[in-house]
Enzyme design. Structure first.
Site, mmCIF file in Angstrom:
data_model
loop_
_atom_site.group_PDB
_atom_site.id
_atom_site.type_symbol
_atom_site.label_atom_id
_atom_site.label_comp_id
_atom_site.label_asym_id
_atom_site.label_seq_id
_atom_site.Cartn_x
_atom_site.Cartn_y
_atom_site.Cartn_z
ATOM 1 N N PRO A 23 1.079 -1.301 0.068
ATOM 2 C CA PRO A 23 -0.166 -0.338 0.190
ATOM 3 C C PRO A 23 0.568 1.631 0.007
ATOM 4 O O PRO A 23 1.967 0.880 1.038
ATOM 5 C CB PRO A 23 -1.058 -0.161 1.602
ATOM 6 N N GLU A 24 0.835 2.472 -0.635
ATOM 7 C CA GLU A 24 0.773 3.904 -0.718
ATOM 8 C C GLU A 24 0.383 4.142 -0.602
ATOM 9 O O GLU A 24 -1.172 3.974 -0.159
ATOM 10 C CB GLU A 24 1.503 4.034 -2.094
ATOM 11 N N LYS A 79 1.134 7.255 5.725
ATOM 12 C CA LYS A 79 0.359 5.928 5.130
ATOM 13 C C LYS A 79 0.161 5.445 6.442
ATOM 14 O O LYS A 79 -0.345 3.814 7.086
ATOM 15 C CB LYS A 79 1.041 5.539 4.770
ATOM 16 N N ARG A 270 15.650 -2.303 -1.438
ATOM 17 C CA ARG A 270 14.995 -1.783 -2.151
ATOM 18 C C ARG A 270 15.372 -1.388 -3.297
ATOM 19 O O ARG A 270 16.402 -0.197 -4.092
ATOM 20 C CB ARG A 270 13.844 -0.448 -1.108
#
Length: 289
Positions: A23-24, A79, A270
């Protein structure tokens, strides 16, 4: 059947064309609004934790305090989702990598990866599902603020070039890694950081502390522009996220802007995608006002 909220997340860890669920900010906003529609004004009958890691910040006493409380509203900061209760306490939920909400009607079987459940007096349940069990849930007492651990929301007025330069002044890491630190700015994930840096023409490896004034202005505008792609027709965030990417997951393909090949490097475990042809290290320009 239970109704899963989000299924449009893009991966921020893989570099193949198969995506996992991550989820962003737009998806988290969508999830928060769905939670609000399902539970605002509802009284919590019982709260349950089904995985010890997800509930590691939630004590037995905290679970008991949730029972009988009414959901006043659901907010979002970056977030992070903040379920504000009628006594002023806040249930703080962070999806992390694969968290999601599932809304279950009365009598429905819980989904396979149910980790935390709020049973409502109406008979329905709001279920936190998370295949990797990395999400976190905690109960904050009335008056507790997240400002000590989170920077300003990326789409708020607090987040501007002056703030960004001050927040990065002592950070020697690459600018991409600095943007992923939620203490700098809340809500910028791996995909959005890569896309914003491409729009701002900034090398993701450039030292964060060396960011010049004009580059900071461009970067703030780029972050907010990229995040705006996830908005729906009402100006709120939808569940579709970034619809068209310029660099993310495009290793070896031509840059839409300059034609150079998109490269991939690893920063902080990442994937970072960037264009060596038009994303410039701003250090030589750092002296500009």
């Amino acid at each position: 059947r239970c109704c899963a909220v989000n299924r449009a997340f893009l991966s921020d860890t893989c570099h193949a064309h198969t995506f996992t669920l991550v989820p962003e900010l737009p998806e988290v906003e969508h999830a928060a609004r769905t939670f609000a529609r399902a539970a605002s004004g509802e009284r919590i009958r019982r709260a349950k934790v089904f995985h010890p890691y997800v509930g590691r910040h939630l004590s037995v006493a905290g679970l008991r305090r949730l029972a009988g409380r009414r959901v006043a509203r659901v907010d979002r900061r970056g977030k992070h989702q903040l379920v504000v209760l009628d006594d002023g306490a806040t249930l703080h939920v962070h999806f992390r990598m694969t968290g999601d909400w599932t809304i279950c009607p009365p009598g429905a079987e819980l989904p396979r990866f149910a980790r935390f459940v709020l049973e409502l007096e109406s008979g329905s349940s709001v279920v936190l599902t998370d295949p990797r069990a990395l999400a976190t849930v905690e109960l904050l007492r009335p008056g507790t603020s997240l400002r000590t651990v989170l920077g300003p929301d990326a789409v708020s007025r607090e987040f501007d070039a002056e703030y960004l330069r001050g927040a990065l002044a002592k950070r020697r890491v690459g600018i991409k890694l600095a943007l992923l630190d939620q203490r700098v700015v809340a809500g910028v994930g791996n995909i959005y950081a890569a896309e914003a840096l491409w729009l701002a023409r900034i090398d993701p490896r450039a030292p964060a502390s060396e960011l010049g004034g004009r580059d900071a202005e461009r970067l703030v505008r780029a972050i907010q522009r990229v995040l705006a792609r996830g908005r729906d027709g009402t100006g709120r965030y939808s569940s579709t996220g970034v619809l068209r990417v310029n660099v993310y997951d495009r290793e070896g393909k031509r840059c839409h802007r300059c034609g150079a090949r998109i490269a991939r490097i690893v920063q902080g475990a990442r994937s970072t995608y960037w264009c060596p042809g038009c994303q410039i290290n701003p250090v030589p320009r750092a002296g500009r006002p």
